[in-house]
Design a protein around this motif. Structure first.
Motif, short mmCIF file in Angstrom:
data_model
loop_
_atom_site.label_atom_id
_atom_site.label_comp_id
_atom_site.label_asym_id
_atom_site.label_seq_id
_atom_site.Cartn_x
_atom_site.Cartn_y
_atom_site.Cartn_z
N ILE A 278 0.88 -1.17 0.00
CA ILE A 278 0.00 0.00 0.00
C ILE A 278 0.91 1.22 0.00
O ILE A 278 1.47 1.57 1.04
CB ILE A 278 -0.93 0.01 1.22
N CYS A 321 -3.20 -9.69 -4.10
CA CYS A 321 -2.74 -8.85 -5.19
C CYS A 321 -2.89 -9.62 -6.50
O CYS A 321 -2.72 -10.84 -6.54
CB CYS A 321 -1.28 -8.44 -4.99
N ASP A 404 -1.76 -0.93 -8.86
CA ASP A 404 -0.67 -0.54 -7.95
C ASP A 404 -1.02 -0.70 -6.48
O ASP A 404 -0.41 -0.06 -5.62
CB ASP A 404 -0.24 0.91 -8.22
N ARG A 405 -1.97 -1.53 -6.18
CA ARG A 405 -2.34 -1.79 -4.79
C ARG A 405 -3.10 -3.11 -4.70
O ARG A 405 -3.59 -3.62 -5.71
CB ARG A 405 -3.17 -0.66 -4.19
#
Length: 855
Positions: A278, A321, A404-405
């Motif tokens: 994160i 993820c 991206d997280r």
């Protein structure tokens, strides 16, 4: 120490993150249909293999392999035992292993080699062995091949394997101690393995491996690729202690090794970091627990799903993820390499390599570009390319997740396994449905859509909360099941529980792409189990239930209570995201009022009166995207028994009456489901002037069965009833207890001499019965110590001065300076006198200020 502080900081920052989505519904094992398989004295059902063409589920456990019916795993088709000999157990125990647990044969590899054979490997008492299992007869062939590099020695060691075109690709340890990790291809024609070097593998923990096929219609595709996923100790980051890094490694199926350099070694081996973090919270998930590759017809659209946890996971965080396979290939095909440099003599540091890269590109598969340069196989690659690949297996670029997280972050849970299914909803949209197991024996079913993540339900598969070690998903639509393996057994579960949603609103708010509401049947159905679907079926993954009609069959229960009692109105709803609201006469009840108390699954109403009669509705209100959807769960019709005045005639015996002289007719109402059963008792009168009810026991208030008596009770005065209702025996018992305790304390302190004057007299009287006690015992004692000398000891034979006697009020031996007792007759007589009269000394003890006599 630096690592610990670093992890503590990032976890502290991570505490600010949300707990994650809450599962909308939690299913207990008794609420849903689950199929279990377990054999007595068999454990560790950790290896699963599904053959959907034959509807067979193969299960590898400790010293046994099962073949089960995949449609109903409780039906066992075959089994074969694969045990070790007593001699092997003894040799294993001599090496320091447990003969009862570790020195057994744990089946770790279970792969389909062809239509007639299974390739199986087991730990075999720390001497791994592999064999072939005949599918038809379900017998082992007895080849007993060496399992080193294919199967772990220790059943607790990590491992992974995948069968690709008859060759076994595996990641495990090559020696007994587990200090030689290896990624290998076990092929009779061309076996390959990794180098025994830290840059290649540094204490890895393997979790998963799989093959991604090349698209045959794409002319630019080069080769099929096998991916390995593991966590290893970092070499590129500097900390005082070990920092773990999640990795993805790749090899090419067509790799044949080098001609001179990297002989029998991988020439296409490359690895990179899997980044799951994160960014705005500076929180990193360093440990990868499991991976699943969701494959698509176009390999570049395949998605990698991974479960991650922080290295110091003392707050119980887990994350999911997702990565595009195209992003992974870009890192390997276009990314920068890392190289090691020696600084300060013995210290090695890894930095980005910015120099010239040889051609063909090191670590690449033999593709169209390499063939154009006349490199048909890896055996033709130049030594410069091979040497570079040997020295630079690590990529500098990291594989970043989609968006991206993480897609999902959950606190207070540890995820163990993950499988993903791609489901096409009624509107034609494809959704990725994730099934994520926990270390508490449960499975979370979650769906990802453009506005976020939603956990549809949580199903407790194992009632004893056994951690799930293996998760497998079938792909047959309409006959799709989820299989979970643990140490104690295997569980088969449907992928959806659509029939458990009773209303249209509940079915739509579940946001389950497997389920839709059929308005013709008024049922929530599994769309893949139906032969055809219709346009008017209701399904909305966004949770908009406005299309549902209000033709809901509401349950209604009728209750009858008496005045002054307490009513308990039950209402339970499954949704963890909904709020229960009670309405009375179409007005929302204010449960903060002292008259009402809202429990988890009930409403209590105290001191019922005429104004409490009416209809009570229990509603479930659930908010989705700023829209609130309500549905009535149940209605309770509450009625109070009317009381009629009654005057007893002189001829009648005295009866029990209400304080106002009214009689009461009792009615008992019991409910089961939606049915109401009412029984009426004969009319009786009640003698008590008031009815005392206890709100702690609401079930007593729902009936007046205690009022039903066949005999008549004589009238008792109100004062007598009041005295009887107030039992003073408890207070009297407490008073007596504390009084006796007080007397004991006084007697003890008096005996010890802690209390003066009269207490001392009492003590002396109890001890001697003759002497008069003094007022102050301490002063007398001091006087005796200073002046009292034992008879016959004014001067000892050695001429020493006598020591004062120490009289404590007890009968003791004489105190002599030399520590020995004299035996002469004179002293014996004097000692006898002193012993007989311990307080009768030369000084007469009077009161506190008196002195001893005669010195």
């Amino acid at each position: 120490m630096a690592l610990i502080l670093y992890e503590a900081v990032i976890l502290f920052l991570g505490m600010a993150t949300a707990f994650g989505p809450v599962p909308r519904i939690t299913w207990e094992p008794r609420e849903v249909h689950l199929v279990h398989f377990q054999e007595p004295e068999v454990f560790n059902y950790s290896t699963l293999l599904l053959n959907e063409d034959k509807d067979v589920l193969y299960v590898g456990a400790r010293e046994v392999i099962f073949a089960l019916n995949s449609l109903d795993i409780s039906e066992k088709k075959h089994e074969v035992f694969w045990k070790v000999t007593e001699q092997q157990k003894t040799r294993c125990a001599e090496k320091g292993k447990s003969k009862q647990t570790e020195c057994l044969n744990y089946v770790r590899v279970l792969q389909q080699q062809n239509d007639s054979l299974l390739y199986v490997c087991g730990t075999n008492a720390f001497q791994p062995v592999c064999d072939h299992l005949k599918v038809t007869s379900f017998e082992l062939t007895g080849r007993n091949e060496d399992g080193k590099g294919r199967c772990p020695f220790d059943p607790a060691q990590s491992y992974t394997s995948v069968m690709v075109d008859g060759d076994l690709y595996s990641g495990t340890s090559y020696n007994f101690l587990g200090s030689e990790p290896i990624i290998s291809r076990n092929s009779p024609q061309n076996p390959l393995r990794t180098e025994y070097a830290i840059p290649w593998l540094n204490e890895p923990h393997f979790v998963f491996s799989d093959v991604v096929r090349a698209d045959p219609d794409n002319a630019n595709e080069d080769d099929d690729k096998v991916y390995f996923f593991f966590t290893e100790v970092s070499v590129e980051y500097e900390f005082l202690s070990k920092l773990m890094i999640p990795r993805i490694a790749r090899v090419c199926k067509g790799d044949q090794g080098g001609h001179r350099t990297l002989q029998k070694k991988w020439t296409s081996y490359l690895k990179a970091r899997l980044l799951c973090s994160i960014p705005d919270k500076n929180l990193f998930f360093n440990i990868v627990n499991d991976i699943f590759i969701l494959k698509t017809p176009d390999s570049k659209d395949s998605v990698i799903y991974g479960i991650f946890t922080p290295q110091l996971n003392n707050v119980g965080l887990s994350a999911v993820c997702a990565y595009n396979i195209s992003t992974v290939e870009d890192v390997f095909a276009k990314g920068k390499y890392m190289q090691s440099t020696t600084v300060e003599q013995s210290h090695t540091k890894w930095l980005r390599y910015n120099g010239e890269i040889p051609r063909p590109r090191p670590g690449a598969c033999i593709n169209k570009e390499a063939r154009a340069e006349n490199f048909k196989t890896t055996l033709n690659l130049p030594d410069k390319t091979l040497q570079f690949a040997k020295d630079h297996p690590l990529m500098d670029d990291s594989v970043t997740p989609i968006g991206d997280r993480p897609r999902l972050i959950k606190r207070d849970v540890k995820y163990t396994q993950i499988v993903v299914d791609q489901v096409r909803a009624l509107n034609g949209t494809l959704y990725d449905v994730m099934f994520i197991s926990t270390d508490r024996g449960a499975v979370h079913k979650a769906i990802s859509y453009k506005n976020g993540m939603h956990i549809i339900e949580e199903t407790q598969l194992f009632p004893n909360f056994d951690p799930i070690q293996t998760l497998l998903l079938s792909s047959k639509k309409g006959q799709q099941y989820l299989y979970a393996g643990s140490n104690v057994g295997v569980v088969q579960s449907p992928v959806a529980f659509c029939d458990k949603h009773r209303t249209c609103v509940d079915c739509v708010l579940a946001r389950d792409p497997y389920c839709a509401w059929n308005p013709h049947l008024s049922l929530c159905v599994d769309i893949f189990k139906e032969s055809e679907t219709q346009q008017d079926w209701i399904q909305n993954i966004g949770g908009n239930a406005s299309s549902c009609t209000d033709d809901v069959r509401e349950r209604s229960l009728q209750h009858t209570f008496k005045h002054g009692s307490t009513a308990e109105l039950k209402c339970s709803q499954k949704s963890n995201l909904a709020q229960v609201v009670w309405k009375f006469k179409d007005d929302v009840l204010k449960v903060e009022s002292p008259k009402y108390r809202l429990l988890e699954k009930a409403l209590l109403i105290f001191n019922l009166s005429d104004g409490d009669s009416g209809v009570y509705q229990c509603l479930s209100e659930e908010k989705v995207k700023n829209q609130k959807f309500s549905q009535v769960l149940i209605k309770h019709v509450l009625e109070l028994k009317k009381v009629h005045p009654h005057t007893p005639s002189p001829a009648q015996p005295t009866t029990r009456t209400e304080g106002n002289g009214e009689e009461l007719k009792a009615s008992v109402v019991t409910t089961q489901g939606s049915a109401v059963y009412t029984s009426t008792t004969p009319v009786v009168t009640i003698a008590t002037s008031r009815i005392v009810t206890n709100p702690i026991f609401p079930n007593i208030m729902s009936t007046v069965a205690g009022i039903e008596r066949s005999e008549l009770v004589p009238e008792v005065p109100e004062k007598t009833l009041f005295l009887k209702s107030n039992d003073n025996s408890l207070l009297m018992s407490l008073f007596l207890f504390f009084f006796v305790l007080f007397l004991c304390l006084v007697a003890y302190n008096c005996y010890k001499g802690y209390l003066p004057d009269q207490c001392l007299k009492f003590r002396s009287a109890m001890s001697l019965g003759k002497k008069k006690p003094k007022a102050d015992f301490s002063d007398c004692e001091q006087s005796v110590k200073e002046t009292l000398v034992e008879p016959g000891s004014l001067m000892t034979q050695s001429g020493e001065h006598p020591k004062p006697a120490h009289d404590t009020g007890y009968e003791t031996e004489a105190d002599y300076g030399n520590g020995h007792v004299q035996h002469d007759e004179e002293h014996s007589q004097s000692y006898k006198e002193v012993k007989d009269k311990p307080f009768d000394v030369k000084c007469e003890l009077k009161f506190a200020d008196s002195d001893a006599e005669g010195d």
